[in-house]
Design a protein around this motif. Structure first.
Motif, mmCIF file in Angstrom:
data_model
loop_
_atom_site.group_PDB
_atom_site.id
_atom_site.type_symbol
_atom_site.label_atom_id
_atom_site.label_comp_id
_atom_site.label_asym_id
_atom_site.label_seq_id
_atom_site.Cartn_x
_atom_site.Cartn_y
_atom_site.Cartn_z
ATOM 1 N N GLN A 47 0.836 -1.205 0.000
ATOM 2 C CA GLN A 47 0.000 0.000 0.000
ATOM 3 C C GLN A 47 0.866 1.249 0.000
ATOM 4 O O GLN A 47 0.619 2.199 -0.764
ATOM 5 N N THR A 168 -5.232 2.535 -2.861
ATOM 6 C CA THR A 168 -3.836 2.902 -3.077
ATOM 7 C C THR A 168 -3.765 4.047 -4.088
ATOM 8 O O THR A 168 -3.074 3.980 -5.085
ATOM 9 N N ALA A 198 -6.820 8.234 -2.079
ATOM 10 C CA ALA A 198 -6.599 7.166 -1.111
ATOM 11 C C ALA A 198 -7.538 7.296 0.082
ATOM 12 O O ALA A 198 -8.359 6.426 0.335
#
Length: 332
Positions: A47, A168, A198
């Protein structure tokens, strides 16, 4: 007392200056904290790598600012980058805030990590080739995720939204930093819609002389923008209809501040009186307890008047104590 900082030059230069200013506070009040330990668990994760790649691709100039910040702090880029992704990776990151919005006006309590009380500042920053601005700054963080006014007339306040689900995409603090480089609220909303997001934030956005103020909520799933027709309050959870299905954490503090603030609005209370209110002793709007249930305290309050050709603003420390005043980005 809030510090007053000034820096000009490249984005790396500005980040370096902010890092050197905040280095001692980070060493003494952040690096050993549970919040720092929590977010550093993401080092080396897919991530974090994906978000870093997005910043490199879409906002290399903010990457430069982060690199300067890390250098000034004397920390690794990875550590500092993760700290500036804290709300994307961890829904309970210690970032709070309450905003009262009205046509042509924004008033805002900036709530953050109690260890930073008395160690934050206002920064007058003049990046080369980009709009200059004044922003509240925390040690260890890039500007633009608290409150700010730019020399284009743009004013912005930022509230945490504790989304349970992030993607992400581009870190939310990078997106709000990028907003300080645009010219007006329409461009700000367009920027949010143009990039993968995100995490989640609420923004109060207005423009000097334009009359209109906007309440904007963004998350990985959506961007919603509502023009403010009458006074309203926003604490730390999404309340727009467009975000109704957003999985989020609504803490007791956030819920109580929203309810108490709306109750005070309905009775005609002034914006600054609302933001100074401690009528709910357990979960006050103005937060200064070492036992705050979200581990957050009010660092400063700003009142921004957008009715004139320049944004006119006053920043307060303890309730009622003005520390700085300005017009546009000029301190007066």
């Amino acid at each position: 007392m809030l510090a007053w900082l000034q820096s000009a030059g490249s984005h790396h230069d500005i980040g370096l200056a902010l890092g050197r200013w905040g280095a001692e506070a980070c060493r003494t009040h952040l690096l050993g904290s549970p919040a720092w330990a929590e977010i550093q668990q993401w080092r080396g994760s897919p991530q974090a790598a994906a978000m870093r790649a997005n910043v490199d691709l879409f906002f290399p100039w903010i990457r430069d600012e982060l690199e300067g910040l890390a250098e000034g702090l004397g920390l690794s880029f990875d550590e500092v980058f993760l700290w500036n992704c804290r709300g994307d990776l961890w829904a309970l990151a210690p970032d709070g805030c309450t905003t009262v919005l009205a046509p042509g006006r924004l008033a805002h309590n900036e709530d953050g990590h109690p260890g930073f009380a008395g160690r934050c500042g206002l920064a007058e920053l003049r990046p080369s080739g980009a709009p200059a601005f004044v922003s509240f700054v925390y040690p260890g963080s890039i500007p633009g995720h608290a409150f700010a006014v730019s020399d284009t007339g743009l004013a912005m306040t930022v509230n945490n939204i504790r989304a349970r689900r992030s993607t992400t995409g581009v870190p939310r603090m990078v997106l709000t930093r990028a907003i300080l480089a645009v010219r007006d609220p329409d461009q700000a909303v367009a920027l949010l819609r143009a990039y993968p997001r995100a995490g989640a934030f609420h923004l109060g956005i207005g423009m000097a002389g334009a009359g209109a103020t906007h309440s904007v909520e963004f998350s990985a799933a959506d961007v919603s923008s509502e023009q403010v027709g009458q006074r309203r309050l926003h604490a730390n959870h999404a309340i727009h209809a467009a975000q109704a299905t957003l999985p989020q954490i609504i803490t007791a503090s956030s819920r109580h501040r929203q309810e108490r603030g709306e109750w005070l609005l309905a009775r005609g209370a002034g914006a600054l009186d609302i933001l100074a209110d401690q009528g709910d002793a357990a979960e006050p709007i103005y937060r200064d307890s070492v036992e705050d249930t979200d581990d957050e305290n009010t660092m400063a309050t700003i009142d921004i008047d957008l009715s004139g050709p320049l944004a006119s603003w006053t920043v307060y420390g303890p309730p009622g104590r003005a520390q700085y005043r300005g017009e546009g980005i000029r301190r007066v």
